[in-house]
Design a protein around this motif. Structure first.
Motif, short mmCIF file in Angstrom:
data_model
loop_
_atom_site.label_atom_id
_atom_site.label_comp_id
_atom_site.label_asym_id
_atom_site.label_seq_id
_atom_site.Cartn_x
_atom_site.Cartn_y
_atom_site.Cartn_z
N PHE A 1 0.74 -1.44 -0.06
CA PHE A 1 -0.47 -0.32 -0.35
C PHE A 1 0.62 1.40 -0.28
CE2 PHE A 1 -2.95 3.08 2.66
CZ PHE A 1 -3.76 3.10 1.36
N SER A 2 1.85 1.27 0.84
CA SER A 2 2.61 2.30 0.54
C SER A 2 3.57 2.65 -1.00
CB SER A 2 3.69 2.59 1.81
OG SER A 2 5.14 1.42 2.22
N SER A 3 3.49 1.76 -1.49
CA SER A 3 4.83 1.30 -2.08
C SER A 3 3.78 2.12 -3.38
CB SER A 3 4.97 0.36 -2.89
OG SER A 3 5.45 0.24 -3.48
N PHE A 4 2.34 1.93 -3.24
CA PHE A 4 1.41 2.09 -4.31
C PHE A 4 1.07 3.64 -4.60
CE2 PHE A 4 -3.10 3.41 -4.61
CZ PHE A 4 -3.01 3.81 -6.57
N LEU A 5 0.93 4.05 -2.87
CA LEU A 5 0.74 5.78 -2.91
C LEU A 5 1.74 6.86 -3.39
CD1 LEU A 5 -0.96 5.96 0.74
CD2 LEU A 5 -1.44 6.45 -1.87
N ILE A 6 3.33 5.85 -2.81
CA ILE A 6 4.43 6.51 -3.56
C ILE A 6 4.87 7.05 -4.99
CG2 ILE A 6 7.47 5.98 -3.13
CD1 ILE A 6 6.68 5.57 -0.54
N GLY A 7 4.57 5.34 -5.39
CA GLY A 7 4.09 5.17 -6.81
C GLY A 7 2.78 6.32 -7.65
N SER A 8 2.37 6.46 -6.77
CA SER A 8 1.38 7.52 -7.40
C SER A 8 1.43 8.56 -7.07
CB SER A 8 -0.74 7.11 -6.90
OG SER A 8 -0.01 6.92 -5.52
N SER A 9 2.17 9.00 -6.07
CA SER A 9 2.36 10.61 -5.68
C SER A 9 3.45 10.77 -7.39
CB SER A 9 3.14 10.58 -4.22
OG SER A 9 3.61 11.76 -4.08
N VAL A 10 4.37 10.46 -7.09
CA VAL A 10 5.50 10.49 -8.30
C VAL A 10 4.91 10.78 -9.48
CG1 VAL A 10 7.57 9.57 -9.18
CG2 VAL A 10 7.61 9.38 -6.80
N ILE A 11 4.09 10.13 -10.21
CA ILE A 11 3.26 10.33 -11.35
C ILE A 11 2.10 11.79 -11.05
CG2 ILE A 11 1.79 8.45 -13.01
CD1 ILE A 11 2.79 6.20 -11.93
N LEU A 12 1.24 11.75 -10.14
CA LEU A 12 0.35 12.62 -10.39
C LEU A 12 1.37 14.43 -10.15
CD1 LEU A 12 -1.93 11.61 -7.46
CD2 LEU A 12 -2.33 12.33 -10.63
N LYS A 13 2.46 13.92 -9.51
CA LYS A 13 3.07 15.87 -10.05
C LYS A 13 4.34 15.58 -10.73
CE LYS A 13 6.05 14.85 -5.50
NZ LYS A 13 6.60 15.36 -4.83
N LYS A 14 5.13 14.14 -11.74
CA LYS A 14 5.07 14.54 -13.06
C LYS A 14 4.30 15.16 -13.95
CE LYS A 14 8.63 13.67 -16.08
NZ LYS A 14 9.54 14.75 -16.11
N LYS A 15 2.61 14.43 -14.23
CA LYS A 15 2.24 15.20 -14.74
C LYS A 15 1.44 16.41 -14.74
CE LYS A 15 -0.40 10.58 -15.98
NZ LYS A 15 0.09 10.75 -17.62
N GLY A 16 1.75 16.86 -13.52
CA GLY A 16 1.22 18.30 -13.42
C GLY A 16 2.59 18.94 -14.13
N LEU A 17 3.65 18.83 -14.08
CA LEU A 17 5.16 19.40 -14.30
C LEU A 17 4.61 19.13 -15.87
CD1 LEU A 17 7.71 18.63 -11.43
CD2 LEU A 17 6.32 20.45 -11.90
N LEU A 18 4.38 18.30 -15.98
CA LEU A 18 4.22 18.07 -18.11
C LEU A 18 3.17 19.06 -18.09
CD1 LEU A 18 5.41 13.90 -18.25
CD2 LEU A 18 6.40 16.10 -18.95
N ARG A 19 2.08 18.95 -17.80
CA ARG A 19 0.96 19.59 -18.29
C ARG A 19 1.75 21.30 -17.73
NH1 ARG A 19 -4.61 19.05 -15.01
NH2 ARG A 19 -4.42 20.26 -13.77
#
Length: 102
Positions: A56-74
Motif C-alpha cells: 500500500f505504501s509503495s502504491f501511494l509513493i508511486g502514485s505521488s511521483v506520477i501525479l506530480k510529474k503529470k502536473g509538471l508536464l502539463r
C-alpha cells in the motif's frame, strides 16, 4: 516455591510459584487479557499485515511521483517556466498538489 517451565512456539518462560491460590478467591488478572488479541493477531497475521502495508505504501509513493510529474508536464505544455529554471507555476496546478498530498 516451585518452578514451572512454560513453552509456547519460540518463547520459553520459567515461573516461580510463591503461594497457592484458593479456588474460592476471585480470578486474578495477570495483566495479559487486554493485550491478548493484539498478540494473537500479530502472531497469526503479522506477516500479511506487514506485506499489505508495504504494498500500500509503495502504491501511494508511486502514485505521488506520477501525479506530480503529470502536473509538471502539463505546466510545460501550457508554456510555463519550468521549475528547474526558477518557475513556480506548478504551485497553481491542482494535479501537482494532489501528488504532493498523496
Amino acid at each position: 516455591g516451585s518452578l514451572i517451565t512454560l513453552s509456547c512456539l519460540s518463547h520459553r518462560m520459567v515461573c516461580q510459584v510463591i503461594s497457592s491460590a484458593d479456588p474460592t478467591d476471585s480470578v486474578q488478572d495477570n495483566g495479559t487479557s487486554d493485550d491478548f488479541w493484539i498478540t494473537r493477531l500479530e502472531s497469526n497475521y503479522g506477516f500479511y499485515i506487514g506485506l499489505g502495508l508495504a504494498v500500500f505504501s509503495s502504491f501511494l509513493i508511486g502514485s505521488s511521483v506520477i501525479l506530480k510529474k503529470k502536473g509538471l508536464l502539463r505546466l510545460v505544455e501550457k508554456g510555463g517556466t519550468r521549475a528547474g529554471d526558477g518557475g513556480h507555476g506548478y504551485l497553481k496546478d491542482w494535479l501537482w498538489w494532489a501528488g504532493l498530498l498523496t
